[in-house]
Design an enzyme around this catalytic site. Sequence first.
Site, mmCIF file in Angstrom:
data_model
loop_
_atom_site.group_PDB
_atom_site.id
_atom_site.type_symbol
_atom_site.label_atom_id
_atom_site.label_comp_id
_atom_site.label_asym_id
_atom_site.label_seq_id
_atom_site.Cartn_x
_atom_site.Cartn_y
_atom_site.Cartn_z
ATOM 1 C CG HIS A 55 -1.999 -1.058 1.114
ATOM 2 N ND1 HIS A 55 -2.960 -1.225 2.062
ATOM 3 C CD2 HIS A 55 -2.263 -1.985 0.153
ATOM 4 C CE1 HIS A 55 -3.771 -2.207 1.705
ATOM 5 N NE2 HIS A 55 -3.361 -2.693 0.545
ATOM 6 C CD GLU A 57 -1.383 4.283 3.602
ATOM 7 O OE1 GLU A 57 -1.139 3.449 2.685
ATOM 8 O OE2 GLU A 57 -2.529 4.585 3.944
ATOM 9 C CB CYS A 83 -6.121 -0.284 5.368
ATOM 10 S SG CYS A 83 -4.528 -1.083 5.238
ATOM 11 C CB CYS A 92 -1.251 1.298 5.981
ATOM 12 S SG CYS A 92 -1.215 0.524 4.399
ATOM 13 C CG LEU A 302 -25.028 3.255 -24.625
ATOM 14 C CD1 LEU A 302 -26.113 2.295 -24.138
ATOM 15 C CD2 LEU A 302 -23.784 2.467 -25.007
#
Length: 365
Positions: A55, A57, A83, A92, A302
Amino acid sequence: MTKKYLDMAARAGLRGRGDVEPNPLVGAVIVRHGVDGGEDQILGIGHHCRFGGLHAEREALANARGNGFDVAGSTVYCTLEPCCHVGKQPPCSEALIEAGVSEVVYARRDPAEVSRGGHELLEAAGIKTSCDDVSELAVSISDPFIHMVKAGLPWVVVKWAQTIDGRIATSAGESQWISNERSRAMVHRMRSRVDAVGVGMGTVLADDPMLTARGVRRVRRSAVRVVFDTHGRFPVDSKLAESAGAYQTVICTSRPEHISVAGIRVLECPALDGKLDLKAALRLLHVECGVSNILIEAGPRLLGSLLDGDLIDEAVVHLAAGIMGDDSARACATGRECSSLDQMKRFKLGRVKRVGDDVHLHYRK
Ligand SMILES: NC(=O)c1ccc[n+]([C@@H]2O[C@H](COP(=O)([O-])OP(=O)(O)OC[C@H]3O[C@@H](n4cnc5c(N)ncnc54)[C@H](OP(=O)(O)O)[C@@H]3O)[C@@H](O)[C@H]2O)c1
């Protein structure tokens, strides 16, 4: 200062685009603030580089150590709340606590049930922790991830090329090519960074596209090609059908019994008022095919339906320096009712970039 470092963290995070999804793009910067008017020192910068990898960090901590710095007492700026769970990587928050940083400033709270709570963990360890939305960029780079977690839908980017008078094809349906070569190369780069590239049946019939990323130096992911085909009219002699063995292809249709092309995955989707229910189709693409983001190279019908369903998260318009001036040339979006300005869909203008005589306009919901 906070904005400057969160902007820097966001720019680092953006480097992971196409490599980390469905994880969020995250960047982090570690700073030792100068005392008594002394200069700040950037100790380390990192971003989440690949799905399953370190991650941001931890990347920033490793970068700081690699630079020979001790990060104790420093401030960490990151785009998302650190996290606090064990996933493919250890938490982290723990790494920041172990490293002895004094302060953590992040731009956005983690909405994911499994990983949130880093803020509380850091504070409990005596680290001054705050959420600061001063950097628009640092907040917005998590938008696709947060949208996916909260709405259960992929992040939808629509792209089209148009003339100054808003036309995307001639009255005979010719649209190749409205934009210049460099703009088209950009579209291939966009295709190389997304989970899926989608078109409507009208575009399949008119242009017979391949929807692959060609001429790109590094294809970050091979996008699933998606066709929105309500009635199962997908032509067996199209380039998409012929190349289905080589490139993943999915047809979203309410008439799966009409389609039998080897190598093509058919996703049965509900219809609403005779047209595919696009929200349901997008949700199925997310749940069944793991699509976290999709680039839709929309034709007018669309695009009109996507606008009506409020399904567009980001729009990229390649404005070519030409005018058709023909009433029957195709407008960029059709099929909507807009008798009062309240019904007009409005977007926020983001980046504007000149590319030769074309201009690329980036909009957000
Ligand atoms: N300049 C550009 O950037 C650009 C980009 C793309 C296309 N184009 C041009 O646009 C033209 C094609 O546009 P188009 O409007 O005919 O086709 P389109 O928007 O590409 O596709 C429309 C078709 O998609 C299917 N569809 C499935 N679900 C739908 C929904 N909920 N709402 C609307 N359509 C849905 C329908 O076909 P079924 O009923 O068969 O499902 C519908 O006819 C071509 O001339 C092409 O060259 C230009």
